[in-house]
Design a protein around this motif. Structure first.
Motif, short mmCIF file in Angstrom:
data_model
loop_
_atom_site.label_atom_id
_atom_site.label_comp_id
_atom_site.label_asym_id
_atom_site.label_seq_id
_atom_site.Cartn_x
_atom_site.Cartn_y
_atom_site.Cartn_z
N ASN A 48 28.36 10.65 4.10
CA ASN A 48 27.09 11.24 3.74
C ASN A 48 26.66 10.77 2.36
N GLY A 65 23.76 13.28 11.60
CA GLY A 65 23.16 14.30 10.75
C GLY A 65 22.53 15.45 11.51
N SER A 66 22.74 15.48 12.83
CA SER A 66 22.12 16.55 13.62
C SER A 66 22.98 17.82 13.63
N GLY A 67 24.18 17.73 13.09
CA GLY A 67 25.02 18.93 13.03
C GLY A 67 26.09 18.99 14.12
N LYS A 68 26.50 17.84 14.63
CA LYS A 68 27.56 17.82 15.66
C LYS A 68 28.83 18.47 15.12
N THR A 69 29.15 18.13 13.86
CA THR A 69 30.38 18.68 13.29
C THR A 69 30.29 20.20 13.19
N GLU A 70 29.14 20.70 12.69
CA GLU A 70 28.96 22.15 12.62
C GLU A 70 29.17 22.76 14.00
N GLN A 126 21.28 23.72 18.02
CA GLN A 126 22.71 23.78 17.67
C GLN A 126 23.36 25.01 18.29
N ARG A 147 19.52 10.79 5.00
CA ARG A 147 20.21 11.94 5.56
C ARG A 147 19.84 13.24 4.85
N LYS A 182 27.84 28.64 9.46
CA LYS A 182 26.46 28.44 9.00
C LYS A 182 25.51 29.01 10.05
N GLU A 183 24.31 29.30 9.63
CA GLU A 183 23.35 29.75 10.63
C GLU A 183 22.83 28.53 11.39
N LEU A 184 23.03 28.55 12.69
CA LEU A 184 22.70 27.36 13.47
C LEU A 184 21.23 27.37 13.89
N ARG A 211 35.19 20.60 4.61
CA ARG A 211 34.34 21.42 5.48
C ARG A 211 35.15 22.47 6.22
N VAL A 223 22.03 12.65 17.17
CA VAL A 223 21.83 11.63 16.15
C VAL A 223 22.67 11.98 14.93
N TYR A 231 19.32 17.73 11.15
CA TYR A 231 19.24 19.06 10.59
C TYR A 231 18.31 19.04 9.37
#
Ligand code: ADP
Ligand code: ZN
Length: 732
Positions: free
Chosen positions: A551, A228-233, A202, A591, A196-198, A265, A226, A382
């Motif tokens: 989610n 939903g901030s995109g840690k997984t991404e 990120q 979220r 994804k475009e970070l 994902r 936090v 995000y």
């Protein structure tokens, strides 16, 4: 570990570690053809044949005439130096015998079996004599996938034909039938497929993680952000980098229920799914995973804590997602903390560790604060999503009747959400219907026959359940103590009772209850969670299960029924846990595009922890909490070990406890203190009496060595068991 020659010729003395509970490595003679250091072997032990690993050269302290020969070397990649060192160090740290450590590392069935074969089908060279529609579909399916082969069932399904069509093509030579090993490698993942475009934040975080992985050396990063901030991404970018470098990656998740969403994902990001390792994986699949990891046929594993003991060929990255989660601590058998063990293993194999959390453990916070770990932070959610607004509801002003738990303020907030077509979550961290069943005639509380614990009513199951040992019994009609009929009453709320109240208060709403004990299978739970995410319910009533990473885009209100619940314990981590849990639960709200609100019902709104939760002043909270722990000399600023003695005889347990407390010279030598013995908070589990001692020491003292000497002074008699819990997380 002493470096050893890598190979033993036939007849040479080798030391073999087995998973049998013997406290030593046994001498054997290397088998015909010799064997490698680390080889998995089968050895005779008494009348039996057992699995073992060649651990080094033999000691030669055994009657040489009686030394037997290794039966055979198994078909598995030899255990690498790194894993042997890891097992030894982890065993040393947790005071666990090596046999038990080896058992952790060989948790797959049939490791000794010869490689089993199965029939697979690929495109043949001949043309069929007569082409039919069905036959064409089979050949097209095979052509579409280039040279790949499939099982009969897969191929028939793909082409939409019966298996006899495929068989017919085999006779004609148009399809080739071959034998292939059953344990097939996992599909290759493509690290450059669909990132994804970070956002700026990120991208910077991802770059730090990538550079770390690229260095090829050990290091730990705390990835704080936090929900939903995109840690997984972001950490998937670290996984991508690891895969590009041809090394293996491991992601640990605290809860199997989270795997499904994660797999989807990964599929989208890398074009294929990773290998899975957890209790929901079938036995044959476990063996495949175990073997493929050793042979390099699996690049990426997602799993539970025990995945740390897999025989990775070249582990380059370990991600511990939701690193603060208490389920990373194994509380039975080998008592280890997967977060700490991840760091240990990574340090031995030059891998990176990423600890991801919105609410890190104080341990990790302190390590980052002290510069031992790097830290990268994502400060905002995000996209348009923002952190929910948090407010307390003062229950003292509510004057609710004693069998109601949803305040009028919360009730109207829920109604407002439902009217807008949004979802509300009511959170209560208690399974079952009611935590206590009391006899209104005599005051007797129904307890477990085997444990010193109350039985919890589960109306869903129509039974009373002991949450300690799992024992269940039907709900009695008469009091087991005074035999009065019809006076048994439920006291206090559990998730099922809250559902009952919600159904009454919101008669038109669709109510869904999520509790780990209410779903027969992981699949049923997953389906329910997916349904809720798509809007199949207006109100979700849930336990801790919902706090973890799911989610729900329509969810905009979180109501915490009892924010004070976790603050009552004497546990040194009570404040930390409550802070984490409340922040995690609140993070479920808002979220997606819609903003969220979290309302905390509390009887003590001025409690410092509640205030810290509401204000969101995390650094302030951590600093204050760190200050208190430093002052008290407790982890992470001091060291602790719990000793749990258990026996069917309470007197013997106390006698041993007192003897331990008296003969504490080995501990005193390092300045450590012993507290106890005292009955454990749950003084009886499964019919065994439990007595605890607590050892406190300064940081940096050789605690394990002292503990070993101390405990080693005693022989355990009868059915006495002694467990040492280093860095205890729970004190039950
Ligand atoms: P966390 O792990 O911190 O809770 P996630 O990585 O799950 O956060 O991100 C939350 C949601 O936002 C996910 O659905 C994710 O796909 C989406 N998301 C995060 N960052 C981006 C991005 N840069 N581009 C597109 N979607 C993103
Ligand atoms: Zn019990």
């Amino acid at each position: 570990m002493v470096m050893e020659a890598g190979y033993f010729d036939e007849g040479a003395l080798v030391g073999v570690l087995t998973a049998q509970p013997l406290d030593r490595v046994l001498d054997y003679r290397a088998p015909e053809g010799g064997c490698q250091l680390g080889a998995f072997v089968e050895v005779p032990l008494g009348p039996r044949k057992v699995l073992g690993v060649v651990w080094g050269s033999g000691k030669g302290d055994w009657d040489i005439a009686k030394v037997r020969q290794v039966i055979r070397v198994l078909d598995a990649a030899p255990m690498r130096d790194e894993l042997r060192a890891f097992l030894e160090k982890a065993g040393d740290y947790t005071l666990t015998p090596m046999s038990a450590m080896l058992r952790l590392a060989t948790r797959a069935p049939g490791l000794g079996d010869p490689p089993s074969m199965r029939k697979v089908y690929r495109l043949g060279h001949a043309e069929p004599s007569r082409m039919t529609d069905a036959r064409r579909r089979v050949l097209e399916a095979l052509r579409e996938y280039g040279g790949l082969s499939f099982t009969l069932k897969e191929l028939a399904e793909m082409a939409g034909v019966t298996t006899s069509v495929v068989k017919g093509l085999v006779t004609q030579g148009a399809v080739a039938e071959e034998n292939s090993p059953r344990d097939l490698p996992f599909p290759r993942l493509d690290p450059d497929l669909g990132s994804k475009e970070l956002t700026g934040d990120q991208a910077a975080a991802a770059e730090t993680l990538r550079a770390g992985v690229g260095s090829g050396s050990y290091g730990t990063v705390l990835l704080k952000g936090v929900t939903g901030s995109g840690k997984t991404e972001v950490y998937l970018e670290a996984v991508a980098e690891c895969l590009r470098r041809g090394r293996q990656a491991l992601v640990l998740l605290p809860e199997i229920a989270l795997t499904a969403e994660f797999l989807t994902r990964v599929q989208a990001r890398f074009g294929a799914q990773p290998a899975e390792w957890h209790s929901g994986v079938t036995m044959t699949e476990r063996r495949r995973v175990w073997k493929m990891i050793g042979q390099g046929g699996a690049q990426f594993v997602v799993g539970a804590r025990s995945a740390l003991f897999l025989p990775f060929r070249d582990l380059g990255l370990v991600v511990v997602d939701e690193e603060h989660d208490t389920s990373y601590k194994q509380e039975e058998g080998v008592l280890y903390n997967a977060r700490d063990m991840a760091v240990l293993r990574a340090s031995l194999c030059g891998a990176r560790v990423v600890l991801a959390s919105a609410t890190p453990s104080l341990e990790s916070w302190a390590n980052a604060d002290a510069g031992k770990y790097d830290k990268v932070e994502l400060t905002s959610r995000y996209g348009p999503a923002v952190m929910p607004e948090m407010r307390s509801l003062d229950m003292r002003a509510e004057k609710l009747p004693s069998d109601r738990w949803i305040s009028t303020a919360l009730q109207s907030a829920v109604n407002a959400r439902i009217e807008k077509g949004e979802q509300a979550l009511l959170f209560i961290n208690r399974r079952g219907y009611a935590p206590v069943t009391i006899c209104r005639a005599c005051g007797h509380q129904i307890g477990c026959d085997h444990c010193d614990a109350r039985m919890v009513e589960h109306r869903f199951l129509k039974r009373l359940v002991c949450h300690q040992c799992g024992e269940t019994k039907p709900m009695p009609e008469i009091c087991p103590s005074c035999e009065t009929e019809g006076r048994l009453a439920a006291v206090g709320p559990g998730v099922e009772r809250l559902t009952e109240e919600a159904v009454k208060l919101f008669p038109d709403a669709r109510v869904a209850t999520l509790s780990s004990d209410m779903f027969g299978s992981a699949r049923a739970l997953k389906a329910e969670i997916e349904g809720i995410a798509q809007g199949s319910a207006d109100i979700i009533i849930g336990t801790q299960l919902v706090a973890k990473g799911h989610n729900f885009p329509l969810l905009t209100l979180v109501g915490v029924i009892d924010a004070d619940l976790g603050l009552q314990g004497s546990d040194l981590r009570a404040a930390e846990r409550t802070f984490q849990l409340m922040r995690q639960v609140a993070g479920r709200a808002g979220r997606a595009e819609k903003s969220g609100v979290a309302l905390l019902q509390t009887y003590q709104p001025e409690h410092p922890v509640i205030r810290a939760i509401l204000s969101g002043d995390e650094e302030g909270f951590w600093k204050a909490e760190a200050g208190e722990r430093r002052h008290a000399g407790v982890p992470p600023y001091g060291r602790m070990a719990g000793i749990i003695l258990s026996s069917s005889d309470v007197q013997e347990a106390f006698d041993l406890g007192n003897a331990l407390a008296r003969q504490d010279a080995p501990l005193r030598r390092i300045g450590a203190q012993v507290f106890g013995p005292a009955p454990a908070p749950i003084a009886r589990v499964r019919g065994r009496h439990r007595v605890r001692l607590l050892v406190k020491a300064d940081r940096g003292t050789p605690l394990q060595t002292a503990l070993r000497q101390w405990v080693g002074q005693f022989r355990l008699k009868g059915d006495m068991r002694l467990a040492v819990d280093i860095d205890p997380q729970s004190f039950y």
